[in-house]
Scaffold this motif. Structure first.
Motif, PDB file in Angstrom:
ATOM      1  N   VAL A 237       0.838  -1.201   0.000  1.00 31.45           N
ATOM      2  CA  VAL A 237       0.000   0.000   0.000  1.00 31.45           C
ATOM      3  C   VAL A 237       0.869   1.245   0.000  1.00 31.45           C
ATOM      4  CG1 VAL A 237      -1.852  -1.180   1.235  1.00 31.45           C
ATOM      5  CG2 VAL A 237      -0.175   0.146   2.520  1.00 31.45           C
ATOM      6  N   THR A 238       0.314   2.341  -0.494  1.00 38.70           N
ATOM      7  CA  THR A 238       1.017   3.617  -0.455  1.00 38.70           C
ATOM      8  C   THR A 238       0.798   4.266   0.907  1.00 38.70           C
ATOM      9  OG1 THR A 238      -0.879   4.888  -1.259  1.00 38.70           O
ATOM     10  CG2 THR A 238       0.600   3.922  -2.917  1.00 38.70           C
ATOM     11  N   GLU A 240      -0.429   7.168   1.405  1.00 42.13           N
ATOM     12  CA  GLU A 240      -1.751   7.792   1.381  1.00 42.13           C
ATOM     13  C   GLU A 240      -2.840   6.778   1.711  1.00 42.13           C
ATOM     14  OE1 GLU A 240       0.590   8.112  -0.883  1.00 42.13           O
ATOM     15  OE2 GLU A 240       1.136  10.226  -0.616  1.00 42.13           O
ATOM     16  N   GLN A 241      -2.711   5.576   1.185  1.00 39.10           N
ATOM     17  CA  GLN A 241      -3.682   4.520   1.492  1.00 39.10           C
ATOM     18  C   GLN A 241      -3.603   4.123   2.963  1.00 39.10           C
ATOM     19  OE1 GLN A 241      -2.295   1.831  -1.558  1.00 39.10           O
ATOM     20  NE2 GLN A 241      -4.143   2.121  -2.781  1.00 39.10           N
ATOM     21  N   TYR A 242      -2.386   4.103   3.510  1.00 38.69           N
ATOM     22  CA  TYR A 242      -2.223   3.770   4.924  1.00 38.69           C
ATOM     23  C   TYR A 242      -2.902   4.817   5.807  1.00 38.69           C
ATOM     24  CZ  TYR A 242      -0.015   2.870   9.437  1.00 38.69           C
ATOM     25  OH  TYR A 242       0.197   2.608  10.770  1.00 38.69           O
ATOM     26  N   LEU A 244      -5.523   6.621   5.038  1.00 38.28           N
ATOM     27  CA  LEU A 244      -6.960   6.350   4.970  1.00 38.28           C
ATOM     28  C   LEU A 244      -7.325   5.150   5.835  1.00 38.28           C
ATOM     29  CD1 LEU A 244      -7.638   6.809   1.143  1.00 38.28           C
ATOM     30  CD2 LEU A 244      -8.293   8.368   2.975  1.00 38.28           C
ATOM     31  N   LEU A 245      -6.488   4.144   5.806  1.00 43.74           N
ATOM     32  CA  LEU A 245      -6.736   2.928   6.571  1.00 43.74           C
ATOM     33  C   LEU A 245      -6.683   3.195   8.074  1.00 43.74           C
ATOM     34  CD1 LEU A 245      -7.257  -0.108   6.451  1.00 43.74           C
ATOM     35  CD2 LEU A 245      -4.794  -0.461   6.304  1.00 43.74           C
ATOM     36  N   ASP A 263     -13.916   3.018  -0.526  1.00 45.15           N
ATOM     37  CA  ASP A 263     -12.615   3.260  -1.148  1.00 45.15           C
ATOM     38  C   ASP A 263     -11.464   2.546  -0.450  1.00 45.15           C
ATOM     39  OD1 ASP A 263     -12.691   4.750   1.134  1.00 45.15           O
ATOM     40  OD2 ASP A 263     -11.933   6.607   0.238  1.00 45.15           O
ATOM     41  N   LEU A 264     -11.743   1.884   0.680  1.00 40.61           N
ATOM     42  CA  LEU A 264     -10.707   1.117   1.359  1.00 40.61           C
ATOM     43  C   LEU A 264     -10.765  -0.371   1.009  1.00 40.61           C
ATOM     44  CD1 LEU A 264     -10.655   2.645   4.957  1.00 40.61           C
ATOM     45  CD2 LEU A 264      -9.058   3.030   3.102  1.00 40.61           C
ATOM     46  N   ILE A 267      -7.845  -2.200  -0.805  1.00 44.61           N
ATOM     47  CA  ILE A 267      -6.689  -2.505   0.017  1.00 44.61           C
ATOM     48  C   ILE A 267      -6.874  -3.859   0.685  1.00 44.61           C
ATOM     49  CG2 ILE A 267      -5.335  -1.776   2.023  1.00 44.61           C
ATOM     50  CD1 ILE A 267      -6.106   1.071   1.410  1.00 44.61           C
TER      51      ILE A 267
END
Length: 319
Positions: A237-238, A240-242, A244-245, A263-264, A267
């Motif tokens: 994951v990027t 940015e994704q982390y 959000l997570l 949107d999660l 992932i």
């Protein structure tokens, strides 16, 4: 009976370990002491500053950390390949940053002295030991905990143990467990009621990454997320994704039953993990697993490899 550290930390099994160190009795690492009213908040700076020094010396990457009132959490990645590439002089310079070294090692790096063949062999033997220690989680934790304990005891004008006898370690077998452990560490202040949001949680790896602009920094604490052109990172994951997570995990922890946002979901699909169990692991990682953490497949492989019928833990992450 406690398990020998060499059996708990073995690069043949995994190179990532979650380490927890707790203060003895009612000793206070930082924050306000409820009994005396004295505020030790400034000690958090001691730990964070020491961590950043140690990662310039050891061949270990700090993947995540949290400095709590009476304990610390660290997620460490052992980088043996990099340590093997160090020259003898670099190993010595790194070791001398923290320790005195020997007369011969100081003589070796001095241009004003020549060593005999016997002395050179002695230096090489010493360097071999030090090179191995630069990848040692135990030596890293020793260099952190002893420094903080001596500094705190001197300030408190006392002697004796400041930390519990041993730090606790958990082997992280796969990416799923690694991400769950990172979330658990970064969200520790939120779970303890010390911060309202993850981004306001001081002295955590997430806070440090946000303050120091993750996208532009090349410090060892950053090189774990998936970035363009870099396929060797530890997680897919990027950053940015982390973020959000972790925001979603924080909502789950606070409210207890928040649904995963649309949107999660990609992932989770990519990690092949069921959302609720992953979020449960991120909120109770330390108690959900014992000495080993991973998805069902990883833990079954570990048990088979080490001839163990079962791995202690309340549940495993799905695969």
């Amino acid at each position: 009976m406690a398990t020998a550290r060499k059996k708990l930390i073995n690069c043949a099994d995994t190179s990532v370990y979650h380490c927890i160190t707790r203060c003895v009795r009612r000793a206070r690492l930082c924050g306000k002491d409820p009994l005396t009213g004295k505020d030790y908040e400034y000690r958090r700076h001691w730990v964070e500053k020491r961590l950043h020094l140690l990662q310039t010396v050891f061949s270990l990457e700090i993947l995540a950390y949290a400095v709590m009132p009476n304990h610390t959490h660290l997620l460490l990645h052992i980088d043996v390949k990099t340590a093997e590439q160090y020259s003898d002089a670099e190993v010595i310079h790194r070791w001398h940053t923290l320790f005195r070294g020997t007369l011969l090692t100081h003589k070796f790096i001095s241009a004003n002295h020549d060593l005999s063949d016997i002395e050179k062999e002695s230096v090489k033997a010493t360097v071999a030991v030090w090179r191995q220690r630069l990848t040692s989680v135990s030596w890293f934790m020793k260099s952190l905990n002893e420094y903080i304990a001596k500094k705190a005891n001197k300030e408190d004008d006392c002697t004796g143990h400041f930390w519990e006898g041993r730090f606790k370690s958990q082997a992280i077998l796969d990416e799923t467990a690694l991400l769950a452990c990172m979330l658990y560490i970064d969200l520790n202040p939120v779970r303890a009621g010390l911060a309202n949001t993850p981004e306001s949680s001081d002295f955590t790896s997430l806070n440090y990454r946000l303050k120091n602009n993750y996208a532009k920094c090349t410090n060892n604490i950053y090189n774990i997320f998936n970035t363009t052109g870099n396929a060797n990172n530890l997680v897919s994951v990027t950053f940015e994704q982390y973020v959000l997570l972790i925001d979603e995990a924080a909502r789950y922890i606070i409210k207890g039953k928040s649904a995963i946002k649309t949107d999660l979901l990609p992932i989770m699909d990519r990690l092949q993990v069921e959302s609720a169990q992953f979020l449960n692991a991120s909120s109770s990682f330390e108690t959900s697993f014992s000495q080993i953490a991973g998805n069902v497949h990883s833990m079954q492989q570990y048990a088979h490899k080490h001839n163990r019928r079962q791995i202690k833990g309340t549940f495993c992450l799905t695969n």
